[in-house]
Design a protein around this motif. Structure first.
Motif, PDB file in Angstrom:
ATOM      1  N   PRO A 313       0.828  -1.213   0.000  1.00 58.48           N
ATOM      2  CA  PRO A 313       0.000   0.000   0.000  1.00 58.48           C
ATOM      3  C   PRO A 313       0.862   1.262   0.000  1.00 58.48           C
ATOM      4  O   PRO A 313       1.957   1.281   0.583  1.00 58.48           O
ATOM      5  N   LEU A 314       0.334   2.300  -0.629  1.00 59.56           N
ATOM      6  CA  LEU A 314       1.106   3.527  -0.811  1.00 59.56           C
ATOM      7  C   LEU A 314       0.224   4.748  -0.598  1.00 59.56           C
ATOM      8  O   LEU A 314      -0.889   4.821  -1.120  1.00 59.56           O
ATOM      9  N   VAL A 315       0.734   5.728   0.162  1.00 56.25           N
ATOM     10  CA  VAL A 315       0.113   7.040   0.311  1.00 56.25           C
ATOM     11  C   VAL A 315       1.158   8.083  -0.093  1.00 56.25           C
ATOM     12  O   VAL A 315       2.330   7.964   0.276  1.00 56.25           O
ATOM     13  N   VAL A 316       0.723   9.079  -0.857  1.00 54.11           N
ATOM     14  CA  VAL A 316       1.628  10.108  -1.367  1.00 54.11           C
ATOM     15  C   VAL A 316       1.284  11.446  -0.729  1.00 54.11           C
ATOM     16  O   VAL A 316       0.112  11.846  -0.690  1.00 54.11           O
ATOM     17  N   LEU A 317       2.304  12.144  -0.237  1.00 51.31           N
ATOM     18  CA  LEU A 317       2.125  13.475   0.352  1.00 51.31           C
ATOM     19  C   LEU A 317       2.463  14.543  -0.682  1.00 51.31           C
ATOM     20  O   LEU A 317       3.522  14.478  -1.324  1.00 51.31           O
ATOM     21  N   VAL A 318       1.571  15.533  -0.845  1.00 45.83           N
ATOM     22  CA  VAL A 318       1.782  16.620  -1.795  1.00 45.83           C
ATOM     23  C   VAL A 318       1.391  17.947  -1.148  1.00 45.83           C
ATOM     24  O   VAL A 318       0.624  17.983  -0.185  1.00 45.83           O
ATOM     25  N   ASN A 319       1.908  19.031  -1.714  1.00 45.29           N
ATOM     26  CA  ASN A 319       1.492  20.377  -1.294  1.00 45.29           C
ATOM     27  C   ASN A 319       1.722  21.358  -2.434  1.00 45.29           C
ATOM     28  O   ASN A 319       2.007  20.948  -3.567  1.00 45.29           O
ATOM     29  N   VAL A 390      -5.325  18.006   3.962  1.00 48.36           N
ATOM     30  CA  VAL A 390      -4.868  18.283   5.328  1.00 48.36           C
ATOM     31  C   VAL A 390      -4.018  19.543   5.265  1.00 48.36           C
ATOM     32  O   VAL A 390      -2.894  19.528   4.760  1.00 48.36           O
ATOM     33  N   LEU A 391      -4.589  20.656   5.732  1.00 49.66           N
ATOM     34  CA  LEU A 391      -3.859  21.912   5.739  1.00 49.66           C
ATOM     35  C   LEU A 391      -2.919  21.943   6.946  1.00 49.66           C
ATOM     36  O   LEU A 391      -3.304  21.543   8.043  1.00 49.66           O
ATOM     37  N   GLN A 392      -1.731  22.444   6.707  1.00 55.11           N
ATOM     38  CA  GLN A 392      -0.727  22.390   7.770  1.00 55.11           C
ATOM     39  C   GLN A 392       0.195  23.593   7.662  1.00 55.11           C
ATOM     40  O   GLN A 392       0.691  23.907   6.572  1.00 55.11           O
ATOM     41  N   PRO A 393       0.434  24.297   8.770  1.00 58.88           N
ATOM     42  CA  PRO A 393       1.413  25.385   8.730  1.00 58.88           C
ATOM     43  C   PRO A 393       2.810  24.829   8.487  1.00 58.88           C
ATOM     44  O   PRO A 393       3.059  23.631   8.655  1.00 58.88           O
ATOM     45  N   THR A 394       3.705  25.694   8.071  1.00 65.49           N
ATOM     46  CA  THR A 394       5.071  25.270   7.797  1.00 65.49           C
ATOM     47  C   THR A 394       5.716  24.692   9.051  1.00 65.49           C
ATOM     48  O   THR A 394       5.594  25.244  10.143  1.00 65.49           O
TER      49      THR A 394
END
Length: 425
Positions: A313-319, A390-394
């Protein structure tokens, strides 16, 4: 006896006179045209450079209207004055390319061309900042800082606008003029005047230049965040060795017990198209990876080749700093239901450039195509929406992939969910 006389001799006298007059007129006209035709001009070195640059655009550029101008008239105007030297030739080529109103199509002088070749090979010097010209506002923007670079440590973020470099306004500068101003000897300082998105204030950021070695892959095994060990792979740039290093990281992490993977493409501004395709082939066994569309509207495609190295299984993080080749990879994994995306909307650069070398070791980057995801989605200036926003501050570089990284924690939670495992398998 000439063949014309033989033919005429067989005709009646009235017809013979008629055809003799017409043939004589045609022969006389052709003779005059031949005499009056100017001889081919022998072009000098500078003119040949101009013509080669013009031909490259004429044959390869994506927009067949050339920004709604007659490209042959551009050629005529280009050759009206012979450049006095090579710098004048460069200036003429840059003026010609500027008429296309495409910041990605640009001249690369020899030093710039060598630098680009070196950076895609895995090395880079400077502040470690990937920049772009916004196609709408023409403002100089940060695509992403390179992980661990001086720009990253200084807190620069995707979409930050660079207003000035050491006091020189960036409005009107080309990308490579801006790069040249930011580069300098290791240990020297450059001052950037920056404005962040959704703020009115400006700030000065002092950055110490350094030599940056691009190790595109960071890998670690997380045995604490989930019941099953998670392999975390952060890909920072699509350089020539990216696919090899990702493959090696996957093999090593699986040997240590990884049951699923998080592929982190956040703030990865792209790089080599072929590297993005090769990384996708590591995860996808069959299906289309990306479509390319040239100026004739002809579709080309890159396909999986049945040689994926894992079905875990794979999940990819992007922004917002995930751009270009990152978006090709993310779109391929999402559309082929091989992975789910977590994070924020990507940057939105869907144009493809090719490099062309000129005779003096300079070169040109020319927009030759656009790409579409496997579902035929054109993401240029739109980006790719994650499956789970998923919004996330720096966060600080040392916090990436830890318990303070909310986007990463969401990815780990999804890896333990039966639905994600079933979809990705």
């Amino acid at each position: 006896m000439p063949i014309i006389e033989i033919i005429l001799d067989k005709l009646p006298m009235c017809e013979r006179k008629f055809w003799f007059r017409w043939i004589s007129l045609i022969v006389l006209t052709f003779a005059c045209w031949t005499v009056c035709l100017p001889s081919a001009k022998a072009y000098g070195n500078e003119e040949q450079m101009l013509l080669q640059a013009w031909r490259i655009v004429n044959q390869a550029y994506l927009d067949s209207t050339f920004n709604h101008q007659n490209w042959w008239f551009v050629r005529r105007d280009l050759l009206r004055a012979v450049p006095a030297d090579r710098e004048a030739t460069y200036a003429a080529i840059e003026e010609m390319l500027a008429s296309l109103d495409d910041p990605f199509t640009r001249l690369l002088k020899p030093e710039q061309y060598r630098s680009l070749q070196v950076s895609t090979a895995g090395e880079l010097s400077g502040v470690g900042l990937q920049i772009d010209l916004n196609s709408r506002t023409r403002a100089l923007e940060v695509v992403a800082p390179i992980a661990g670079s001086p720009a990253d440590a200084a807190g620069l973020e995707p979409r930050d606008r660079i207003l000035a470099i050491d006091g020189t306004p960036t409005q009107g500068l080309t990308l490579y003029e801006a790069v040249r101003l930011m580069r300098g000897p290791v240990g020297t300082t450059v001052m950037l005047t920056v404005r962040s998105p959704n703020t009115d204030g400006e700030r000065d950021v002092s950055i110490v230049r350094d030599l940056i070695e691009l190790n595109p892959v960071v890998a670690q095994l997380d045995t604490h965040s989930a019941d099953v060990p998670v392999g975390y792979i952060r890909l920072t740039q699509f350089s020539a060795n990216a696919a090899t290093e990702v493959a090696q990281a996957v093999a090593e992490l699986e040997a240590r017990g990884a049951g699923g993977f998080v592929l982190d493409l956040r703030n990865n501004p792209g790089g080599l198209l072929q590297a993005g395709i090769e990384v996708a082939r590591l995860w996808i066994d069959e299906g289309t990876i990306v479509y390319t569309v040239n100026r004739q509207g002809t579709l080309g495609s890159y396909e999986a080749e049945g040689r994926s190295i894992t079905d875990a299984p794979l999940v990819v993080l992007v922004n917002g700093g995930s751009a270009s080749a990152s978006e090709i990879l993310a779109g391929a994994l999402q559309d082929n239901v091989r992975a789910v995306l977590v994070g924020e909307r990507t940057f939105g650069k869907g144009l493809i450039q090719s490099l062309f070398e000129l005779p003096d070791a300079s070169g040109m980057a020319v927009t030759v195509a656009k790409y579409e995801t496997p579902n035929h989605t054109d993401i240029h200036q739109k980006g790719i929406s994650p499956d789970y926003e998923v919004l996330q501050p720096t966060i600080a570089p040392q916090q990436v992939g830890t318990e303070t990284d909310e986007q990463y924690l969401q990815a780990v939670r999804l890896l333990t969910a039966d639905s994600v495992v079933a979809e990705a398998a």
